[in-house]
Scaffold this motif. Structure first.
Motif, PDB file in Angstrom:
ATOM      1  N   ALA A  13     -30.481 -13.279 -47.787  1.00 35.83           N
ATOM      2  CA  ALA A  13     -30.035 -13.655 -46.437  1.00 35.83           C
ATOM      3  C   ALA A  13     -28.696 -14.379 -46.531  1.00 35.83           C
ATOM      4  O   ALA A  13     -27.777 -14.111 -45.744  1.00 35.83           O
ATOM      5  CB  ALA A  13     -31.084 -14.525 -45.753  1.00 35.83           C
ATOM      6  N   THR A  16     -25.940 -11.864 -47.561  1.00 30.77           N
ATOM      7  CA  THR A  16     -25.637 -10.957 -46.453  1.00 30.77           C
ATOM      8  C   THR A  16     -24.850 -11.685 -45.364  1.00 30.77           C
ATOM      9  O   THR A  16     -23.923 -11.122 -44.776  1.00 30.77           O
ATOM     10  CB  THR A  16     -26.927 -10.332 -45.885  1.00 30.77           C
ATOM     11  OG1 THR A  16     -27.646  -9.696 -46.954  1.00 30.77           O
ATOM     12  CG2 THR A  16     -26.621  -9.304 -44.813  1.00 30.77           C
ATOM     13  N   ILE A  35     -25.616  -6.153 -38.302  1.00 36.04           N
ATOM     14  CA  ILE A  35     -26.882  -6.423 -38.995  1.00 36.04           C
ATOM     15  C   ILE A  35     -27.896  -5.323 -38.722  1.00 36.04           C
ATOM     16  O   ILE A  35     -28.516  -4.783 -39.641  1.00 36.04           O
ATOM     17  CB  ILE A  35     -27.439  -7.804 -38.586  1.00 36.04           C
ATOM     18  CG1 ILE A  35     -26.540  -8.921 -39.147  1.00 36.04           C
ATOM     19  CG2 ILE A  35     -28.896  -7.970 -39.045  1.00 36.04           C
ATOM     20  CD1 ILE A  35     -26.813 -10.289 -38.540  1.00 36.04           C
ATOM     21  N   TRP A  36     -28.081  -4.998 -37.452  1.00 33.69           N
ATOM     22  CA  TRP A  36     -29.109  -4.011 -37.091  1.00 33.69           C
ATOM     23  C   TRP A  36     -28.788  -2.616 -37.632  1.00 33.69           C
ATOM     24  O   TRP A  36     -29.697  -1.901 -38.070  1.00 33.69           O
ATOM     25  CB  TRP A  36     -29.325  -3.989 -35.581  1.00 33.69           C
ATOM     26  CG  TRP A  36     -30.192  -5.127 -35.165  1.00 33.69           C
ATOM     27  CD1 TRP A  36     -29.832  -6.442 -35.049  1.00 33.69           C
ATOM     28  CD2 TRP A  36     -31.581  -5.076 -34.877  1.00 33.69           C
ATOM     29  NE1 TRP A  36     -30.917  -7.206 -34.699  1.00 33.69           N
ATOM     30  CE2 TRP A  36     -32.001  -6.393 -34.574  1.00 33.69           C
ATOM     31  CE3 TRP A  36     -32.512  -4.048 -34.827  1.00 33.69           C
ATOM     32  CZ2 TRP A  36     -33.308  -6.696 -34.248  1.00 33.69           C
ATOM     33  CZ3 TRP A  36     -33.815  -4.342 -34.485  1.00 33.69           C
ATOM     34  CH2 TRP A  36     -34.207  -5.666 -34.214  1.00 33.69           C
ATOM     35  N   ARG A  38     -27.287  -1.956 -40.387  1.00 34.76           N
ATOM     36  CA  ARG A  38     -27.560  -1.969 -41.826  1.00 34.76           C
ATOM     37  C   ARG A  38     -29.036  -2.148 -42.158  1.00 34.76           C
ATOM     38  O   ARG A  38     -29.524  -1.591 -43.121  1.00 34.76           O
ATOM     39  CB  ARG A  38     -26.720  -3.058 -42.498  1.00 34.76           C
ATOM     40  CG  ARG A  38     -25.310  -2.569 -42.730  1.00 34.76           C
ATOM     41  CD  ARG A  38     -24.272  -3.657 -42.776  1.00 34.76           C
ATOM     42  NE  ARG A  38     -22.933  -3.090 -42.836  1.00 34.76           N
ATOM     43  CZ  ARG A  38     -22.274  -2.612 -41.779  1.00 34.76           C
ATOM     44  NH1 ARG A  38     -22.831  -2.634 -40.583  1.00 34.76           N
ATOM     45  NH2 ARG A  38     -21.059  -2.110 -41.920  1.00 34.76           N
ATOM     46  N   CYS A  39     -29.735  -2.909 -41.355  1.00 30.04           N
ATOM     47  CA  CYS A  39     -31.145  -3.189 -41.652  1.00 30.04           C
ATOM     48  C   CYS A  39     -32.107  -2.143 -41.083  1.00 30.04           C
ATOM     49  O   CYS A  39     -33.164  -1.904 -41.670  1.00 30.04           O
ATOM     50  CB  CYS A  39     -31.523  -4.568 -41.124  1.00 30.04           C
ATOM     51  SG  CYS A  39     -30.728  -5.920 -42.008  1.00 30.04           S
ATOM     52  N   PHE A  40     -31.743  -1.546 -39.942  1.00 29.71           N
ATOM     53  CA  PHE A  40     -32.677  -0.641 -39.268  1.00 29.71           C
ATOM     54  C   PHE A  40     -32.096   0.742 -38.990  1.00 29.71           C
ATOM     55  O   PHE A  40     -32.761   1.581 -38.401  1.00 29.71           O
ATOM     56  CB  PHE A  40     -33.146  -1.259 -37.947  1.00 29.71           C
ATOM     57  CG  PHE A  40     -33.778  -2.608 -38.127  1.00 29.71           C
ATOM     58  CD1 PHE A  40     -35.029  -2.737 -38.715  1.00 29.71           C
ATOM     59  CD2 PHE A  40     -33.115  -3.756 -37.731  1.00 29.71           C
ATOM     60  CE1 PHE A  40     -35.607  -3.983 -38.899  1.00 29.71           C
ATOM     61  CE2 PHE A  40     -33.687  -5.010 -37.904  1.00 29.71           C
ATOM     62  CZ  PHE A  40     -34.930  -5.114 -38.493  1.00 29.71           C
ATOM     63  N   SER A  41     -30.846   0.955 -39.382  1.00 26.82           N
ATOM     64  CA  SER A  41     -30.156   2.240 -39.161  1.00 26.82           C
ATOM     65  C   SER A  41     -30.115   2.633 -37.689  1.00 26.82           C
ATOM     66  O   SER A  41     -30.174   3.811 -37.346  1.00 26.82           O
ATOM     67  CB  SER A  41     -30.808   3.357 -39.983  1.00 26.82           C
ATOM     68  OG  SER A  41     -30.708   3.065 -41.351  1.00 26.82           O
ATOM     69  N   LEU A  80     -30.638 -13.922 -40.350  1.00 24.17           N
ATOM     70  CA  LEU A  80     -30.918 -12.806 -41.258  1.00 24.17           C
ATOM     71  C   LEU A  80     -32.258 -12.972 -41.970  1.00 24.17           C
ATOM     72  O   LEU A  80     -32.976 -11.994 -42.178  1.00 24.17           O
ATOM     73  CB  LEU A  80     -29.788 -12.667 -42.283  1.00 24.17           C
ATOM     74  CG  LEU A  80     -28.568 -11.928 -41.747  1.00 24.17           C
ATOM     75  CD1 LEU A  80     -27.318 -12.323 -42.492  1.00 24.17           C
ATOM     76  CD2 LEU A  80     -28.817 -10.429 -41.820  1.00 24.17           C
ATOM     77  N   VAL A  83     -34.730 -11.650 -39.679  1.00 22.07           N
ATOM     78  CA  VAL A  83     -34.637 -10.186 -39.599  1.00 22.07           C
ATOM     79  C   VAL A  83     -35.313  -9.554 -40.810  1.00 22.07           C
ATOM     80  O   VAL A  83     -36.057  -8.579 -40.685  1.00 22.07           O
ATOM     81  CB  VAL A  83     -33.161  -9.727 -39.482  1.00 22.07           C
ATOM     82  CG1 VAL A  83     -33.026  -8.227 -39.698  1.00 22.07           C
ATOM     83  CG2 VAL A  83     -32.586 -10.125 -38.130  1.00 22.07           C
ATOM     84  N   PHE A  84     -35.075 -10.127 -41.989  1.00 22.97           N
ATOM     85  CA  PHE A  84     -35.666  -9.576 -43.209  1.00 22.97           C
ATOM     86  C   PHE A  84     -37.188  -9.683 -43.211  1.00 22.97           C
ATOM     87  O   PHE A  84     -37.855  -9.036 -44.014  1.00 22.97           O
ATOM     88  CB  PHE A  84     -35.111 -10.281 -44.449  1.00 22.97           C
ATOM     89  CG  PHE A  84     -33.662 -10.013 -44.731  1.00 22.97           C
ATOM     90  CD1 PHE A  84     -32.961  -8.992 -44.100  1.00 22.97           C
ATOM     91  CD2 PHE A  84     -32.991 -10.784 -45.653  1.00 22.97           C
ATOM     92  CE1 PHE A  84     -31.624  -8.759 -44.375  1.00 22.97           C
ATOM     93  CE2 PHE A  84     -31.654 -10.561 -45.945  1.00 22.97           C
ATOM     94  CZ  PHE A  84     -30.969  -9.540 -45.304  1.00 22.97           C
ATOM     95  N   PHE A  89     -38.697  -4.161 -40.609  1.00 23.50           N
ATOM     96  CA  PHE A  89     -37.843  -4.176 -41.790  1.00 23.50           C
ATOM     97  C   PHE A  89     -38.692  -4.037 -43.058  1.00 23.50           C
ATOM     98  O   PHE A  89     -38.295  -3.352 -44.004  1.00 23.50           O
ATOM     99  CB  PHE A  89     -37.025  -5.480 -41.859  1.00 23.50           C
ATOM    100  CG  PHE A  89     -36.077  -5.530 -43.030  1.00 23.50           C
ATOM    101  CD1 PHE A  89     -34.848  -4.899 -42.959  1.00 23.50           C
ATOM    102  CD2 PHE A  89     -36.409  -6.203 -44.196  1.00 23.50           C
ATOM    103  CE1 PHE A  89     -33.964  -4.946 -44.036  1.00 23.50           C
ATOM    104  CE2 PHE A  89     -35.540  -6.256 -45.274  1.00 23.50           C
ATOM    105  CZ  PHE A  89     -34.316  -5.615 -45.193  1.00 23.50           C
TER     106      PHE A  89
END
Length: 93
Positions: A13, A16, A35-36, A38-41, A80, A83-84, A89
Motif C-alpha cells: 500500500a 503503491t 487505483i481502480w 490497476r486494481c480492478f481493471s 490503498l 482497497v487491497f 480485490f
C-alpha cells in the motif's frame, strides 16, 4: 493467506501510494480512477469515487482529531490498504 494487517500488505500500500503520487494526475478523482484501473481493471463508479473521497476526508479528520499531522502519502496509503482488502480485490470470481 495474507491477512488484513500483514506487513506485506501495508508495504505494498505504501509503495503503491508513492507510485501514485509520483505518476498520477493531481485531482483526487483522477488518482482514484488510477487505483481502480490497476486494481480492478475497470474505472470506479460515481459512488465508489464518492465513497473514496468521503473515506479520505474522514481519515484526515480522524488524524487531526488525534493531534496528528500526516502527509498526503499516508492518506493514500491508508486508502490503498482498504482497497487491497476489498473482497473483489482478494477473490477472483
Amino acid at each position: 493467506t495474507i491477512m488484513l494487517n500483514d506487513p506485506f500488505v501495508a508495504l505494498m500500500a505504501d509503495r503503491t501510494a508513492a507510485r501514485l503520487l509520483a505518476t498520477a494526475e493531481k485531482p483526487a478523482e483522477a488518482r482514484i480512477r488510477w487505483i481502480w484501473l490497476r486494481c480492478f481493471s475497470r474505472p470506479p463508479t460515481r459512488k465508489e469515487i464518492s465513497d473514496a473521497t468521503d473515506f479520505m476526508e474522514t481519515l484526515k479528520k480522524t488524524y487531526a482529531r488525534n493531534g496528528q499531522t500526516v502527509s498526503e502519502q499516508v492518506i493514500w496509503k491508508d486508502y490503498l490498504h482498504t482497497v487491497f482488502n476489498l473482497k473483489s480485490f482478494i477473490f477472483i470470481s
